[in-house]
Write a protein that holds these residues in place. Structure first.
Motif, short mmCIF file in Angstrom:
data_model
loop_
_atom_site.label_atom_id
_atom_site.label_comp_id
_atom_site.label_asym_id
_atom_site.label_seq_id
_atom_site.Cartn_x
_atom_site.Cartn_y
_atom_site.Cartn_z
N UNK A 51 39.62 99.19 25.94
CA UNK A 51 39.98 98.72 24.61
C UNK A 51 40.51 99.83 23.70
N UNK A 52 41.60 99.54 23.02
CA UNK A 52 42.13 100.49 22.04
C UNK A 52 41.34 100.44 20.74
N UNK A 53 40.72 99.30 20.46
CA UNK A 53 39.98 99.13 19.20
C UNK A 53 38.47 99.28 19.43
N UNK A 54 38.11 100.15 20.36
CA UNK A 54 36.72 100.27 20.76
C UNK A 54 35.83 100.68 19.59
N UNK A 55 34.74 99.95 19.41
CA UNK A 55 33.72 100.27 18.43
C UNK A 55 32.58 100.96 19.16
N UNK A 56 32.53 102.29 19.10
CA UNK A 56 31.51 103.02 19.86
C UNK A 56 30.12 102.77 19.31
N UNK A 57 30.00 102.32 18.05
CA UNK A 57 28.68 102.05 17.49
C UNK A 57 28.07 100.80 18.09
#
Length: 387
Positions: A318-324
């Motif tokens: 994913x390019x919009x990865x939410x690591x949180x």
């Protein structure tokens, strides 16, 4: 340590490889190891330590993992300044300076610890943590006399072996209170052998569920190479058993579903398959030690008939990865596993084909590292690669 982290804890892990020309094991496992030796492949001249986590563990129960654990405040204690006083005037206490630009380096390595009141660089503290946790979990102690110079510890090393009863007492004390690791080093006039540990990788635990109690770690992976296997004793607390396996043996165990090895460990064991000799592995680790590493968080993408475990660089990552992990987003694609295999593209993923884990990677590794390699030793030791 970084007290401002909200979503994960900092941790350190040690890939411990040891030559098999010598070595010893505790008597109670002698018969088990003898049986394993009958199946042992002779390609590798070293083995890697894997510890089995307790089924009561709150994080990865029953998994076989490398020794390691969460950073403790004592790992960043300024009391270490006295222990390392002969090295404090050198960059990172004699470890040197990593060449990777700080702009691309993981936050855990570039955070200025002085703003948290610690004079211990992260590059030092995380190695202290890995050495301390290895001692707690396996009884293996990687220290050297405080009179040693840093550059004398760049060759294959041996673990510290002294009076067993005394070390067993210290092990209990360190387990009960990590601050006692400092007291032990002062009393024994030794220092953690941070110079024998080489930076290997950095893995971020994904968000597994919506539960706020789910444990997540930002983990520095190190590697150290020993001349011979040291006496190893599990702690019967966090770790209930252990195995010294060649990288291929560990992978074979995982493929037969006899053991569970988490993806980061499976990935790095497959990396080790590029090196069948302990001296070659040590040379590579030493030469690459100051190059740096990437920070990776695996992301599962749901296909129509299975899961794709992707890593950065894969075209499905994913390019919009939410690591949180706070968005709880589920990633999916309307294609079958077979279609994804046939399509190709930029690949950095783990798939299960016919029930067997298989890497598909065609990206050039960064920082002079190596990609996983899978050896099929049952076919005349020919090499199979998905690189």
């Amino acid at each position: 340590m970084n007290s401002t982290l909200q979503y994960w804890r900092e941790a350190a892990t040690l890939i411990l490889a040891a030559g098999v020309q010598h070595g010893n094991i505790i008597p109670k496992l002698a018969s088990q190891m003898s049986l394993n030796n009958e199946r042992r492949k002779n390609t590798f001249d070293y083995e890697v330590l894997l510890l089995k986590r307790s089924q009561k563990s709150g994080f990865m129960p029953n998994a076989f993992v490398f020794p390691g654990g969460a950073v403790d405040a004592s790992d960043f204690s300024n009391d270490w300044i006295k222990v390392f006083e002969r090295h404090t005037n050198k960059p990172n206490f004699g470890l040197g300076v990593v060449r990777q630009p700080s702009s691309t380096r993981s936050p855990m390595f570039v955070t200025d610890r002085r703003k948290f009141g610690s004079l211990i660089p992260g590059d030092v503290a995380f190695r202290i943590c890995a050495i301390r946790e290895t001692f707690e979990e396996s009884g293996i102690l990687l220290v050297v006399p405080d009179s040693d110079e840093a550059d004398t510890n760049q060759n294959l090393i041996n673990a510290y072996e002294q009076d067993g009863e005394e070390m067993a007492k210290w092990r209990v004390e360190v387990y009960n209170n990590p601050q006692n690791f400092i007291h032990m080093c002062k009393e024994l006039r030794c220092v953690p052998n941070i110079w024998a540990l080489y930076e290997w990788g950095n893995w971020l635990t994904p968000k597994f569920s919506k539960s706020p109690q789910g444990r997540r770690f930002d983990t520095a992976f190190y590697i150290a190479c020993l001349q011979k296997k040291p006496v190893t004793v599990d702690d019967q607390k966090e770790m209930v058993s252990f195995n010294w396996w060649t990288p291929q043996e560990a992978i074979d165990e995982y493929k037969t579903q006899a053991t569970w090895i988490p993806p980061p460990q499976f990935y790095d064991l497959s990396r080790l398959c590029n090196f069948t000799g302990i001296h070659d592995l040590h040379r590579f680790s030493h030469n690459r030690g100051l190059e740096g590493c990437e920070r990776w968080m695996p992301v599962v993408v749901q296909a129509e008939d299975g899961a794709v475990h992707t890593l950065p660089g894969d075209e499905l990552y994913p390019e919009d990865l939410d690591v949180t992990g706070q968005s709880h987003k589920i990633y999916s694609i309307n294609k079958t596993i077979d279609t994804l295999v046939q399509e190709g593209g930029h690949l950095h993923r783990l798939l299960h084909i016919n029930g067997l884990p298989t890497f598909f990677i065609n990206l050039q590794p960064k920082f002079n590292h190596v990609n996983p390699l899978i050896l099929d030793l049952s076919r005349n030791a020919e090499t199979k690669s998905k690189l």
